[in-house]
Design a protein around this motif. Structure first.
Motif, PDB file in Angstrom:
ATOM      1  N   GLN A  39       0.811  -1.212   0.000  1.00 44.18           N
ATOM      2  CA  GLN A  39       0.000   0.000   0.000  1.00 44.18           C
ATOM      3  C   GLN A  39       0.850   1.269   0.000  1.00 44.18           C
ATOM      4  OE1 GLN A  39      -2.484  -1.286   3.409  1.00 44.18           O
ATOM      5  NE2 GLN A  39      -4.231  -1.029   2.025  1.00 44.18           N
ATOM      6  N   THR A  40       2.150   1.111  -0.041  1.00 42.17           N
ATOM      7  CA  THR A  40       3.030   2.257  -0.243  1.00 42.17           C
ATOM      8  C   THR A  40       2.747   2.867  -1.600  1.00 42.17           C
ATOM      9  OG1 THR A  40       4.780   1.404   1.178  1.00 42.17           O
ATOM     10  CG2 THR A  40       5.434   2.970  -0.531  1.00 42.17           C
ATOM     11  N   SER A  41       2.348   4.135  -1.604  1.00 36.53           N
ATOM     12  CA  SER A  41       1.907   4.751  -2.849  1.00 36.53           C
ATOM     13  C   SER A  41       1.628   6.234  -2.587  1.00 36.53           C
ATOM     14  CB  SER A  41       0.634   4.057  -3.350  1.00 36.53           C
ATOM     15  OG  SER A  41       0.293   4.489  -4.651  1.00 36.53           O
ATOM     16  N   VAL A  42       1.256   6.928  -3.630  1.00 38.88           N
ATOM     17  CA  VAL A  42       0.731   8.282  -3.500  1.00 38.88           C
ATOM     18  C   VAL A  42      -0.770   8.210  -3.754  1.00 38.88           C
ATOM     19  CG1 VAL A  42       0.821  10.661  -4.289  1.00 38.88           C
ATOM     20  CG2 VAL A  42       2.904   9.280  -4.297  1.00 38.88           C
ATOM     21  N   TYR A  43      -1.532   8.766  -2.851  1.00 38.51           N
ATOM     22  CA  TYR A  43      -2.985   8.688  -2.920  1.00 38.51           C
ATOM     23  C   TYR A  43      -3.562  10.054  -3.284  1.00 38.51           C
ATOM     24  CZ  TYR A  43      -2.518   4.145  -0.771  1.00 38.51           C
ATOM     25  OH  TYR A  43      -2.179   2.831  -0.530  1.00 38.51           O
ATOM     26  N   PHE A  44      -4.438  10.034  -4.282  1.00 37.43           N
ATOM     27  CA  PHE A  44      -5.095  11.254  -4.731  1.00 37.43           C
ATOM     28  C   PHE A  44      -6.596  11.125  -4.569  1.00 37.43           C
ATOM     29  CE2 PHE A  44      -1.706  13.724  -6.425  1.00 37.43           C
ATOM     30  CZ  PHE A  44      -0.765  12.822  -6.905  1.00 37.43           C
ATOM     31  N   CYS A  45      -7.170  12.192  -4.063  1.00 38.42           N
ATOM     32  CA  CYS A  45      -8.620  12.333  -4.024  1.00 38.42           C
ATOM     33  C   CYS A  45      -9.025  13.292  -5.135  1.00 38.42           C
ATOM     34  CB  CYS A  45      -9.038  12.882  -2.661  1.00 38.42           C
ATOM     35  SG  CYS A  45     -10.799  13.135  -2.464  1.00 38.42           S
ATOM     36  N   ALA A  46     -10.167  13.055  -5.748  1.00 32.57           N
ATOM     37  CA  ALA A  46     -10.647  13.924  -6.820  1.00 32.57           C
ATOM     38  C   ALA A  46     -12.164  14.040  -6.734  1.00 32.57           C
ATOM     39  CB  ALA A  46     -10.242  13.380  -8.188  1.00 32.57           C
ATOM     40  N   SER A  47     -12.690  15.076  -7.358  1.00 32.27           N
ATOM     41  CA  SER A  47     -14.146  15.236  -7.413  1.00 32.27           C
ATOM     42  C   SER A  47     -14.536  15.844  -8.748  1.00 32.27           C
ATOM     43  CB  SER A  47     -14.641  16.124  -6.263  1.00 32.27           C
ATOM     44  OG  SER A  47     -14.256  17.478  -6.454  1.00 32.27           O
ATOM     45  N   ASP A  48     -15.774  15.613  -9.154  1.00 33.04           N
ATOM     46  CA  ASP A  48     -16.279  16.231 -10.385  1.00 33.04           C
ATOM     47  C   ASP A  48     -17.797  16.236 -10.386  1.00 33.04           C
ATOM     48  OD1 ASP A  48     -15.617  13.356 -12.593  1.00 33.04           O
ATOM     49  OD2 ASP A  48     -17.369  13.798 -11.367  1.00 33.04           O
ATOM     50  N   ASN A  49     -18.320  16.833 -11.446  1.00 36.21           N
ATOM     51  CA  ASN A  49     -19.759  16.859 -11.682  1.00 36.21           C
ATOM     52  C   ASN A  49     -20.088  15.961 -12.848  1.00 36.21           C
ATOM     53  OD1 ASN A  49     -21.170  18.351  -9.789  1.00 36.21           O
ATOM     54  ND2 ASN A  49     -20.625  20.290 -10.722  1.00 36.21           N
ATOM     55  N   ARG A  50     -20.095  14.670 -12.598  1.00 33.93           N
ATOM     56  CA  ARG A  50     -20.563  13.641 -13.528  1.00 33.93           C
ATOM     57  C   ARG A  50     -20.020  13.808 -14.948  1.00 33.93           C
ATOM     58  NH1 ARG A  50     -24.082   9.464 -13.779  1.00 33.93           N
ATOM     59  NH2 ARG A  50     -25.064   9.100 -15.783  1.00 33.93           N
ATOM     60  N   GLY A  51     -18.817  13.306 -15.150  1.00 33.81           N
ATOM     61  CA  GLY A  51     -18.272  13.236 -16.498  1.00 33.81           C
ATOM     62  C   GLY A  51     -17.518  14.459 -16.942  1.00 33.81           C
ATOM     63  N   ASP A  52     -17.483  15.473 -16.162  1.00 35.50           N
ATOM     64  CA  ASP A  52     -16.733  16.674 -16.530  1.00 35.50           C
ATOM     65  C   ASP A  52     -15.357  16.612 -15.891  1.00 35.50           C
ATOM     66  OD1 ASP A  52     -17.987  20.047 -17.048  1.00 35.50           O
ATOM     67  OD2 ASP A  52     -16.096  19.103 -17.599  1.00 35.50           O
ATOM     68  N   GLU A  53     -14.640  17.726 -15.923  1.00 32.53           N
ATOM     69  CA  GLU A  53     -13.287  17.772 -15.395  1.00 32.53           C
ATOM     70  C   GLU A  53     -13.219  17.293 -13.961  1.00 32.53           C
ATOM     71  OE1 GLU A  53     -11.785  21.712 -15.339  1.00 32.53           O
ATOM     72  OE2 GLU A  53      -9.934  21.183 -14.303  1.00 32.53           O
ATOM     73  N   GLN A  54     -12.242  16.420 -13.685  1.00 25.83           N
ATOM     74  CA  GLN A  54     -11.987  16.007 -12.315  1.00 25.83           C
ATOM     75  C   GLN A  54     -10.975  16.975 -11.699  1.00 25.83           C
ATOM     76  OE1 GLN A  54     -11.051  11.896 -11.532  1.00 25.83           O
ATOM     77  NE2 GLN A  54     -12.906  11.167 -12.545  1.00 25.83           N
ATOM     78  N   PHE A  55     -11.267  17.387 -10.478  1.00 31.17           N
ATOM     79  CA  PHE A  55     -10.374  18.268  -9.736  1.00 31.17           C
ATOM     80  C   PHE A  55      -9.667  17.429  -8.684  1.00 31.17           C
ATOM     81  CE2 PHE A  55     -11.544  22.452 -11.279  1.00 31.17           C
ATOM     82  CZ  PHE A  55     -12.763  22.189 -11.895  1.00 31.17           C
ATOM     83  N   PHE A  56      -8.350  17.562  -8.646  1.00 33.75           N
ATOM     84  CA  PHE A  56      -7.535  16.713  -7.786  1.00 33.75           C
ATOM     85  C   PHE A  56      -6.994  17.461  -6.583  1.00 33.75           C
ATOM     86  CE2 PHE A  56      -6.889  12.684  -9.991  1.00 33.75           C
ATOM     87  CZ  PHE A  56      -7.472  12.971 -11.205  1.00 33.75           C
ATOM     88  N   GLY A  57      -6.864  16.731  -5.488  1.00 33.59           N
ATOM     89  CA  GLY A  57      -6.130  17.225  -4.357  1.00 33.59           C
ATOM     90  C   GLY A  57      -4.639  17.093  -4.579  1.00 33.59           C
ATOM     91  N   PRO A  58      -3.823  17.602  -3.648  1.00 33.38           N
ATOM     92  CA  PRO A  58      -2.367  17.587  -3.821  1.00 33.38           C
ATOM     93  C   PRO A  58      -1.726  16.234  -3.559  1.00 33.38           C
ATOM     94  CG  PRO A  58      -2.942  18.610  -1.744  1.00 33.38           C
ATOM     95  CD  PRO A  58      -4.224  18.345  -2.448  1.00 33.38           C
ATOM     96  N   GLY A  59      -2.472  15.300  -3.002  1.00 30.47           N
ATOM     97  CA  GLY A  59      -1.944  13.962  -2.785  1.00 30.47           C
ATOM     98  C   GLY A  59      -1.427  13.734  -1.373  1.00 30.47           C
ATOM     99  N   THR A  60      -1.423  12.460  -0.995  1.00 29.15           N
ATOM    100  CA  THR A  60      -0.826  12.004   0.263  1.00 29.15           C
ATOM    101  C   THR A  60       0.201  10.931  -0.084  1.00 29.15           C
ATOM    102  OG1 THR A  60      -2.801  12.415   1.609  1.00 29.15           O
ATOM    103  CG2 THR A  60      -1.214  10.803   2.431  1.00 29.15           C
ATOM    104  N   ARG A  61       1.445  11.159   0.338  1.00 27.33           N
ATOM    105  CA  ARG A  61       2.503  10.167   0.084  1.00 27.33           C
ATOM    106  C   ARG A  61       2.605   9.263   1.302  1.00 27.33           C
ATOM    107  NH1 ARG A  61       6.427   9.847  -3.699  1.00 27.33           N
ATOM    108  NH2 ARG A  61       5.874  11.937  -4.451  1.00 27.33           N
ATOM    109  N   LEU A  62       2.262   7.991   1.114  1.00 28.56           N
ATOM    110  CA  LEU A  62       2.236   7.017   2.211  1.00 28.56           C
ATOM    111  C   LEU A  62       3.320   5.978   2.018  1.00 28.56           C
ATOM    112  CD1 LEU A  62       0.817   5.770   4.707  1.00 28.56           C
ATOM    113  CD2 LEU A  62      -0.566   4.444   3.105  1.00 28.56           C
ATOM    114  N   THR A  63       4.068   5.752   3.081  1.00 33.58           N
ATOM    115  CA  THR A  63       5.074   4.691   3.097  1.00 33.58           C
ATOM    116  C   THR A  63       4.736   3.721   4.215  1.00 33.58           C
ATOM    117  OG1 THR A  63       6.759   6.212   2.281  1.00 33.58           O
ATOM    118  CG2 THR A  63       7.526   4.152   3.275  1.00 33.58           C
ATOM    119  N   VAL A  64       4.719   2.428   3.892  1.00 32.81           N
ATOM    120  CA  VAL A  64       4.457   1.395   4.881  1.00 32.81           C
ATOM    121  C   VAL A  64       5.722   0.562   5.031  1.00 32.81           C
ATOM    122  CG1 VAL A  64       3.009  -0.551   5.567  1.00 32.81           C
ATOM    123  CG2 VAL A  64       2.032   1.336   4.233  1.00 32.81           C
ATOM    124  N   LEU A  65       6.260   0.564   6.257  1.00 34.77           N
ATOM    125  CA  LEU A  65       7.527  -0.147   6.495  1.00 34.77           C
ATOM    126  C   LEU A  65       7.321  -1.338   7.432  1.00 34.77           C
ATOM    127  CD1 LEU A  65       9.768   2.989   7.025  1.00 34.77           C
ATOM    128  CD2 LEU A  65       9.585   1.601   4.964  1.00 34.77           C
TER     129      LEU A  65
END
Lengths: 114, 111
Positions: free
Chosen positions: B85-111
């Motif tokens: 699950q080490t990855s960069v996670y992005f959240c996004a939102s839109d109005n049904r089929g139009d442009e998706q707007f993204f957050g800046p991301g969360t960088r997660l490391t699992v050790l």
């Protein structure tokens, strides 16, 4: 299966040169098509989109893309790149009759030579 | 108008720990998404929501859970974190089929 392919993992161009990034899709019917850009350490930003109509689409930052149904392609172009264009570029598609989940290409990293 | 905000920006977890990634949007979008981005790969959809109280699995939902109690918030829960699950996670939102707007991301490391 539905898919989006970006054949080039990396592309290097000189500043001021023209650019074309390739994108091919595999769908039963023409999907909605998008190009997004991701600058280092940032989220993704929409460059342009194609839903229908004119097959040459203008976007932000001087980019354009051309939809070619016969080639199932949606290639991104810019006549003259700037050092600030260095980023990763993603093509995405969603079927028109779906719940609008995007299928993403793997991305093309653009490197600009001074 | 802040758009899509995500917290935290970075996090290191030990194997087996749990955490919640927060996502909030102020654009009144009905559709929200969680993606993960692994190096050299495109975005993979984890879960999505078409409105408050409605969520559904995406391409890679195993090991994650979501809830959508309000239009604005769409938290992603990791239970029993694993190195995969080490990855960069992005959240996004839109109005049904139009442009998706993204957050800046969360960088997660699992050790």
């Amino acid at each position: 299966a539905q898919s989006v392919t970006q054949p080039d993992i990396h592309i290097t161009v000189s500043e001021g040169a023209s650019l074309e990034l390739r994108c091919n899709y595999s769908y039963g019917a023409t999907p909605y098509l998008f190009w997004y850009v991701q600058s280092p350490g940032q989220g993704l930003q929409l460059l342009l989109k194609y839903f229908s109509g004119d097959t040459l689409v203008q976007g932000i930052k001087g980019f354009e893309a051309e939809f070619k149904r016969s080639q199932s392609s949606f290639n991104l172009r810019k006549p003259s790149v700037h050092w600030s264009d260095a980023a990763e570029y993603f093509c995405a598609a969603t079927p028109k009759d779906s719940n609008y989940q995007l299928i993403w290409g793997a991305g093309t990293k653009l490197i600009i030579k001074p | 108008n802040a758009g899509v905000t995500q917290t935290p920006k970075f996090r290191i977890l030990k194997i087996g720990q749990s955490m919640t990634l927060q996502c909030t949007q102020d654009m009144n979008h009905n559709y929200m998404y969680w993606y993960r981005q692994d190096p050299g790969m495109g975005l993979k959809l984890i879960y999505y929501s078409v409105g408050a109280g409605i969520t559904d699995k995406g391409e890679v939902p195993n090991g994650y859970n979501v809830s959508r109690s309000t239009t604005e918030d769409f938290p992603l829960r990791l239970e029993l974190a694993a190195p995969s699950q080490t990855s960069v996670y992005f959240c996004a939102s839109d109005n049904r089929g139009d442009e998706q707007f993204f957050g800046p991301g969360t960088r997660l490391t699992v050790l």
